[in-house]
Design an enzyme around this catalytic site. Sequence first.
Site, PDB file in Angstrom:
ATOM      1  N   SER A   1       0.853  -1.191   0.000  1.00  0.00           N
ATOM      2  CA  SER A   1       0.000   0.000   0.000  1.00  0.00           C
ATOM      3  C   SER A   1       0.886   1.237   0.000  1.00  0.00           C
ATOM      4  O   SER A   1       2.022   1.196   0.507  1.00  0.00           O
ATOM      5  CB  SER A   1      -0.867   0.016   1.266  1.00  0.00           C
ATOM      6  OG  SER A   1      -1.517   1.259   1.396  1.00  0.00           O
TER       7      SER A   1
ATOM      8  N   TYR B   1      -1.289  -0.724  10.340  1.00  0.00           N
ATOM      9  CA  TYR B   1      -1.442  -1.013   8.908  1.00  0.00           C
ATOM     10  C   TYR B   1      -0.206  -0.553   8.135  1.00  0.00           C
ATOM     11  O   TYR B   1       0.370  -1.300   7.343  1.00  0.00           O
ATOM     12  CB  TYR B   1      -2.699  -0.307   8.393  1.00  0.00           C
ATOM     13  CG  TYR B   1      -3.038  -0.564   6.953  1.00  0.00           C
ATOM     14  CD1 TYR B   1      -3.449  -1.830   6.521  1.00  0.00           C
ATOM     15  CD2 TYR B   1      -2.978   0.453   6.005  1.00  0.00           C
ATOM     16  CE1 TYR B   1      -3.781  -2.056   5.191  1.00  0.00           C
ATOM     17  CE2 TYR B   1      -3.313   0.237   4.679  1.00  0.00           C
ATOM     18  CZ  TYR B   1      -3.715  -1.023   4.280  1.00  0.00           C
ATOM     19  OH  TYR B   1      -4.050  -1.250   2.959  1.00  0.00           O
TER      20      TYR B   1
HETATM   21  N1  LIG Z   1      -8.606  -0.254  -0.901  1.00  0.00           N
HETATM   22  C1  LIG Z   1      -7.520   0.493  -0.814  1.00  0.00           C
HETATM   23  O1  LIG Z   1      -7.594   1.747  -0.839  1.00  0.00           O
HETATM   24  C2  LIG Z   1      -6.176  -0.144  -0.714  1.00  0.00           C
HETATM   25  C3  LIG Z   1      -5.052   0.667  -0.847  1.00  0.00           C
HETATM   26  C4  LIG Z   1      -3.802   0.083  -0.736  1.00  0.00           C
HETATM   27  C5  LIG Z   1      -3.678  -1.269  -0.506  1.00  0.00           C
HETATM   28  N2  LIG Z   1      -4.796  -2.044  -0.380  1.00  0.00           N
HETATM   29  C6  LIG Z   1      -4.594  -3.469  -0.145  1.00  0.00           C
HETATM   30  O2  LIG Z   1      -5.269  -4.206  -1.130  1.00  0.00           O
HETATM   31  C7  LIG Z   1      -5.545  -5.517  -0.619  1.00  0.00           C
HETATM   32  C8  LIG Z   1      -7.000  -5.864  -0.893  1.00  0.00           C
HETATM   33  O3  LIG Z   1      -7.819  -5.039  -0.100  1.00  0.00           O
HETATM   34  P1  LIG Z   1      -9.201  -4.423  -0.614  1.00  0.00           P
HETATM   35  O4  LIG Z   1      -9.035  -2.954  -0.601  1.00  0.00           O
HETATM   36  O5  LIG Z   1      -9.647  -5.109  -1.838  1.00  0.00           O
HETATM   37  O6  LIG Z   1     -10.114  -4.752   0.656  1.00  0.00           O
HETATM   38  P2  LIG Z   1     -11.454  -5.594   0.883  1.00  0.00           P
HETATM   39  O7  LIG Z   1     -12.430  -5.367  -0.215  1.00  0.00           O
HETATM   40  O8  LIG Z   1     -11.848  -5.261   2.271  1.00  0.00           O
HETATM   41  O9  LIG Z   1     -10.961  -7.105   0.761  1.00  0.00           O
HETATM   42  C9  LIG Z   1     -10.066  -7.656   1.695  1.00  0.00           C
HETATM   43  C10 LIG Z   1      -9.930  -9.124   1.391  1.00  0.00           C
HETATM   44  O10 LIG Z   1      -9.012  -9.687   2.333  1.00  0.00           O
HETATM   45  C11 LIG Z   1      -9.639 -10.807   2.942  1.00  0.00           C
HETATM   46  N3  LIG Z   1      -9.233 -10.986   4.326  1.00  0.00           N
HETATM   47  C12 LIG Z   1      -9.163 -10.044   5.295  1.00  0.00           C
HETATM   48  N4  LIG Z   1      -8.814 -10.608   6.460  1.00  0.00           N
HETATM   49  C13 LIG Z   1      -8.678 -11.940   6.207  1.00  0.00           C
HETATM   50  C14 LIG Z   1      -8.342 -13.052   7.006  1.00  0.00           C
HETATM   51  N5  LIG Z   1      -8.065 -12.930   8.320  1.00  0.00           N
HETATM   52  N6  LIG Z   1      -8.292 -14.276   6.436  1.00  0.00           N
HETATM   53  C15 LIG Z   1      -8.583 -14.427   5.131  1.00  0.00           C
HETATM   54  N7  LIG Z   1      -8.897 -13.407   4.310  1.00  0.00           N
HETATM   55  C16 LIG Z   1      -8.949 -12.182   4.856  1.00  0.00           C
HETATM   56  C17 LIG Z   1     -11.127 -10.485   2.895  1.00  0.00           C
HETATM   57  O11 LIG Z   1     -11.844 -11.708   2.946  1.00  0.00           O
HETATM   58  P3  LIG Z   1     -12.928 -12.055   4.088  1.00  0.00           P
HETATM   59  O12 LIG Z   1     -13.088 -10.838   4.956  1.00  0.00           O
HETATM   60  O13 LIG Z   1     -14.148 -12.390   3.299  1.00  0.00           O
HETATM   61  O14 LIG Z   1     -12.322 -13.215   4.782  1.00  0.00           O
HETATM   62  C18 LIG Z   1     -11.255  -9.842   1.532  1.00  0.00           C
HETATM   63  O15 LIG Z   1     -11.397 -10.811   0.522  1.00  0.00           O
HETATM   64  C19 LIG Z   1      -5.207  -5.472   0.868  1.00  0.00           C
HETATM   65  O16 LIG Z   1      -3.938  -6.050   1.080  1.00  0.00           O
HETATM   66  C20 LIG Z   1      -5.158  -3.975   1.163  1.00  0.00           C
HETATM   67  O17 LIG Z   1      -4.340  -3.687   2.264  1.00  0.00           O
HETATM   68  C21 LIG Z   1      -6.038  -1.514  -0.485  1.00  0.00           C
END
Ligand SMILES: NC(=O)c1ccc[n+]([C@@H]2O[C@H](COP(=O)([O-])OP(=O)(O)OC[C@H]3O[C@@H](n4cnc5c(N)ncnc54)[C@H](OP(=O)(O)O)[C@@H]3O)[C@@H](O)[C@H]2O)c1
Length: 230
Positions: free
Chosen positions: A137, A150
């Site tokens: 991130s 985070y």
């Molecule tokens: N959105 C942003 O602005 C942003 C920016 C920079 C980086 N990121 C990164 O992008 C990646 C994807 O995030 P997203 O934004 O797409 O978020 P999201 O829609 O909230 O999805 C997060 C995913 O991670 C899974 N997850 C979370 N905790 C888990 C656990 N304990 N065991 C198994 N699976 C787990 C969730 O599955 P379940 O909850 O269904 O288990 C879900 O599929 C993450 O690494 C995040 O840090 C996001």
Amino acid sequence: MLVTGASRGIGLATAERFARRDDVEQVVLVARDSPAFDAAVAHLTEVASPAVKVWPYRLDLADRAGVLELVDQVHATHGNVDVLVNNAGYTKPEPVHQIDFAEFERTMAVNLYAPFSVIQGLLHAGNRFSLIVNIASTAGLHGRSGWLTYSASKAAVINMSEVLREELAIYGTRVACISPGRTATDLRRTLAPEEDPTTIMQPEDVAAVIEMLSTDVGRFVDSTNLVVRQ
Ligand SMILES: NC(=O)c1ccc[n+]([C@@H]2O[C@H](COP(=O)([O-])OP(=O)(O)OC[C@H]3O[C@@H](n4cnc5c(N)ncnc54)[C@H](OP(=O)(O)O)[C@@H]3O)[C@@H](O)[C@H]2O)c1
């Protein structure tokens, strides 16, 4: 290919791009058991190209023993994982005085130790990756007030990816790290509840970059930390 955090957001969008391809055989998905994951699996099975099989695994990635069991099972059942996308992520934003240490440990377990354990577990099983993509991130580059756990976990993912890139090059494995900026997902809503999600990047935009890394063009993208932002 295997993608963690495939129930929604960037992980689901990434799984869909791979599932729609003709040169992919199996898409292995990991997330916790939930109706959202069931719906994601049903959707992916419906849109997948005829040659692609979709395999869901339901697991809390904070459970290290479970992760190690899972990777053994995946390798034994599906064979070699060519492309791994370590995408699952967790955050509970809190100021330093209020951070519960168990929450810090959980953040590190999901964001850092799980990607490490999936990679090391598969290596121990004899897996030879062609590509590993770790999702960090921009928060790992620039700490933000209230995001200590985070930001720290994501900074570690960026650095771990650099080490892996050097160590695994000998096996012909490319290791990339992507640092997305603001993307309209549930996780972003947790970090910035007031923001209008239509004004920021969509999960499909980040998924397109992840998939690009697995194509012929992606071979020429030389970066351990590719910043993807609007
Ligand atoms: N959105 C942003 O602005 C942003 C920016 C920079 C980086 N990121 C990164 O992008 C990646 C994807 O995030 P997203 O934004 O797409 O978020 P999201 O829609 O909230 O999805 C997060 C995913 O991670 C899974 N997850 C979370 N905790 C888990 C656990 N304990 N065991 C198994 N699976 C787990 C969730 O599955 P379940 O909850 O269904 O288990 C879900 O599929 C993450 O690494 C995040 O840090 C996001």
